[in-house]
Design a protein around this motif. Structure first.
Motif, PDB file in Angstrom:
ATOM      1  N   GLY A  61       3.596  12.539  -2.030  1.00 28.16           N
ATOM      2  CA  GLY A  61       2.794  13.356  -1.122  1.00 28.16           C
ATOM      3  C   GLY A  61       1.977  12.508  -0.169  1.00 28.16           C
ATOM      4  N   GLU A  62       1.392  11.426  -0.692  1.00 25.45           N
ATOM      5  CA  GLU A  62       0.592  10.533   0.139  1.00 25.45           C
ATOM      6  C   GLU A  62       1.465   9.790   1.143  1.00 25.45           C
ATOM      7  OE1 GLU A  62      -2.979   9.507  -3.061  1.00 25.45           O
ATOM      8  OE2 GLU A  62      -1.131   8.331  -3.023  1.00 25.45           O
ATOM      9  N   LYS A  63       2.671   9.416   0.715  1.00 24.82           N
ATOM     10  CA  LYS A  63       3.592   8.749   1.638  1.00 24.82           C
ATOM     11  C   LYS A  63       3.932   9.655   2.816  1.00 24.82           C
ATOM     12  CE  LYS A  63       5.855   5.628  -1.654  1.00 24.82           C
ATOM     13  NZ  LYS A  63       7.102   5.307  -2.376  1.00 24.82           N
ATOM     14  N   HIS A  64       4.128  10.935   2.516  1.00 22.52           N
ATOM     15  CA  HIS A  64       4.429  11.893   3.588  1.00 22.52           C
ATOM     16  C   HIS A  64       3.272  11.968   4.588  1.00 22.52           C
ATOM     17  CE1 HIS A  64       5.927  15.477   5.619  1.00 22.52           C
ATOM     18  NE2 HIS A  64       4.730  16.019   5.461  1.00 22.52           N
ATOM     19  N   VAL A  65       2.040  12.031   4.064  1.00 22.02           N
ATOM     20  CA  VAL A  65       0.859  12.095   4.928  1.00 22.02           C
ATOM     21  C   VAL A  65       0.729  10.820   5.764  1.00 22.02           C
ATOM     22  CG1 VAL A  65      -1.660  12.190   4.958  1.00 22.02           C
ATOM     23  CG2 VAL A  65      -0.382  13.654   3.395  1.00 22.02           C
ATOM     24  N   LEU A 124       1.392   8.036  10.952  1.00 20.61           N
ATOM     25  CA  LEU A 124       1.904   6.895  11.713  1.00 20.61           C
ATOM     26  C   LEU A 124       2.834   7.345  12.838  1.00 20.61           C
ATOM     27  CD1 LEU A 124       2.638   4.343   8.841  1.00 20.61           C
ATOM     28  CD2 LEU A 124       0.846   4.188  10.572  1.00 20.61           C
ATOM     29  N   TYR A 125       3.691   8.333  12.549  1.00 16.87           N
ATOM     30  CA  TYR A 125       4.617   8.829  13.564  1.00 16.87           C
ATOM     31  C   TYR A 125       3.864   9.484  14.719  1.00 16.87           C
ATOM     32  CZ  TYR A 125       8.300  11.466  15.850  1.00 16.87           C
ATOM     33  OH  TYR A 125       9.159  11.988  16.797  1.00 16.87           O
ATOM     34  N   LYS A 126       2.861  10.303  14.377  1.00 19.18           N
ATOM     35  CA  LYS A 126       2.074  10.963  15.419  1.00 19.18           C
ATOM     36  C   LYS A 126       1.276   9.936  16.232  1.00 19.18           C
ATOM     37  CE  LYS A 126       1.648  15.455  13.119  1.00 19.18           C
ATOM     38  NZ  LYS A 126       0.742  16.433  12.482  1.00 19.18           N
ATOM     39  N   LEU A 149       6.936  -1.535  25.480  1.00 18.10           N
ATOM     40  CA  LEU A 149       8.288  -1.994  25.153  1.00 18.10           C
ATOM     41  C   LEU A 149       8.340  -2.573  23.736  1.00 18.10           C
ATOM     42  CD1 LEU A 149      11.181  -2.504  26.166  1.00 18.10           C
ATOM     43  CD2 LEU A 149      10.406  -4.735  26.998  1.00 18.10           C
ATOM     44  N   ILE A 150       7.348  -3.382  23.376  1.00 14.24           N
ATOM     45  CA  ILE A 150       7.322  -4.012  22.049  1.00 14.24           C
ATOM     46  C   ILE A 150       7.151  -2.976  20.944  1.00 14.24           C
ATOM     47  CG2 ILE A 150       5.995  -5.555  20.557  1.00 14.24           C
ATOM     48  CD1 ILE A 150       5.369  -7.207  23.085  1.00 14.24           C
ATOM     49  N   VAL A 151       6.236  -2.031  21.151  1.00 12.37           N
ATOM     50  CA  VAL A 151       5.973  -1.005  20.136  1.00 12.37           C
ATOM     51  C   VAL A 151       7.218  -0.165  19.878  1.00 12.37           C
ATOM     52  CG1 VAL A 151       4.718   1.140  19.681  1.00 12.37           C
ATOM     53  CG2 VAL A 151       3.490  -0.872  20.511  1.00 12.37           C
ATOM     54  N   ASN A 152       7.860   0.291  20.947  1.00 11.85           N
ATOM     55  CA  ASN A 152       9.066   1.113  20.787  1.00 11.85           C
ATOM     56  C   ASN A 152      10.225   0.309  20.225  1.00 11.85           C
ATOM     57  OD1 ASN A 152       8.781   4.018  21.923  1.00 11.85           O
ATOM     58  ND2 ASN A 152       7.656   2.757  23.363  1.00 11.85           N
ATOM     59  N   GLY A 153      10.346  -0.942  20.677  1.00  6.36           N
ATOM     60  CA  GLY A 153      11.416  -1.800  20.165  1.00  6.36           C
ATOM     61  C   GLY A 153      11.264  -2.047  18.672  1.00  6.36           C
ATOM     62  N   LYS A 154      10.021  -2.339  18.229  1.00  8.74           N
ATOM     63  CA  LYS A 154       9.761  -2.574  16.812  1.00  8.74           C
ATOM     64  C   LYS A 154      10.065  -1.330  15.992  1.00  8.74           C
ATOM     65  CE  LYS A 154       7.987  -4.516  13.109  1.00  8.74           C
ATOM     66  NZ  LYS A 154       8.683  -5.619  12.398  1.00  8.74           N
ATOM     67  N   TYR A 155       9.602  -0.185  16.470  1.00  2.00           N
ATOM     68  CA  TYR A 155       9.807   1.082  15.755  1.00  2.00           C
ATOM     69  C   TYR A 155      11.295   1.386  15.597  1.00  2.00           C
ATOM     70  CZ  TYR A 155       9.795   6.136  14.897  1.00  2.00           C
ATOM     71  OH  TYR A 155      10.013   7.381  14.379  1.00  2.00           O
ATOM     72  N   VAL A 207       0.844  -1.206   0.000  1.00  2.00           N
ATOM     73  CA  VAL A 207       0.000   0.000   0.000  1.00  2.00           C
ATOM     74  C   VAL A 207       0.872   1.246   0.000  1.00  2.00           C
ATOM     75  CG1 VAL A 207      -1.607   1.369   1.390  1.00  2.00           C
ATOM     76  CG2 VAL A 207      -2.016  -1.068   1.065  1.00  2.00           C
ATOM     77  N   LEU A 208       1.939   1.208   0.786  1.00  2.00           N
ATOM     78  CA  LEU A 208       2.858   2.338   0.840  1.00  2.00           C
ATOM     79  C   LEU A 208       3.551   2.531  -0.503  1.00  2.00           C
ATOM     80  CD1 LEU A 208       3.896   4.442   2.875  1.00  2.00           C
ATOM     81  CD2 LEU A 208       5.794   2.907   3.383  1.00  2.00           C
TER      82      LEU A 208
END
Length: 223
Positions: free
Chosen positions: A160-164, A169-171, A210-216, A153-154
């Motif tokens: 422009g859409e990738k930036h959005v 996702l980051y927020k 812990l898992i979310v931050n580790g994965k990121y 999908v990405l």
């Protein structure tokens, strides 16, 4: 979208008001009122999702040109975003209704109703990939069953859409971190005040954090 967002916020406020009444008052049938309220919110969200779906299908059957075509494409994009918001929100409310119906009311009919809504919502979310194909027929949108669905999908999106997408996702990831830390803190305070240990929930939320931050961070590190 604005009316849908207001409904979404109203649902949250209404739920927490009823939840407070259920835990800190002697109102009779407070548990049932809470579950019924959650079921009602979920039904409304499902209905709004289906309405958005029907509108997108209706627009796809029509032919437009020039500036009107661009306006219709923007409308379809926003309606698809609304559909996604309503369907995912309904999933959360349905899970919550099912959980509370089991824990507080122990009424089979409410548990069955919540489970039915959960199944309907699952199919709405599963159908999201097909709906995206209708919004972007010129793109190679993968099936939701594809193991590399998110990456494909990405790849199908323009710059422009990738930036959005990445900005959202980051927020969301940052908000999830803050939300889990606040939830852990409030659970700890609640455990001390009410003398009702929330140890398992606190450990579980810490593990998710812990898992979310580790994965990121691992994804960033390995790029």
């Amino acid at each position: 979208m604005k009316s849908g967002f207001k409904l979404f916020i109203s649902g949250f406020v209404g739920f927490f008001v009823v939840y407070a009444l259920m835990n800190f008052s002697e109102i009779k049938f407070a548990g049932e009122i809470t579950v019924i309220s959650l079921i009602a919110i979920s039904v409304i969200l499902i209905t709004m999702s289906i309405i958005r779906f029907q509108k997108i299908k209706s627009l796809n059957k029509q032919t437009f040109s020039g500036n009107e075509e661009d306006e219709v494409e923007e409308r379809k994009y926003k309606m698809f975003a609304d559909y996604s918001l309503y369907a995912n929100s309904s999933l959360v409310f349905s899970i919550l209704a099912l959980s509370l119906s089991i824990l507080t009311t122990q009424r089979l009919i409410m548990a069955i109703a919540s489970l039915c809504l959960l199944i309907i919502t699952y199919f709405l979310i599963h159908y999201m990939g097909h709906l995206m194909q209708q919004v972007y027929p010129e793109r190679n949108i993968p099936s939701t069953s594809d193991p590399d669905y998110a990456q494909k999908v990405l790849d199908a999106a323009d710059d422009g859409e990738k930036h959005v997408i990445l900005d959202g996702l980051y927020k969301s990831q940052s908000l999830l971190n803050i939300g889990l830390i606040v939830a852990i803190t409030l659970s700890t305070v609640y455990s001390v005040i009410e003398e009702n240990s929330q140890t398992f929930s606190i450990i579980l939320m810490a593990a998710v954090l812990l898992i979310v931050n580790g994965k990121y961070l691992l994804v960033i590190r390995n790029k």
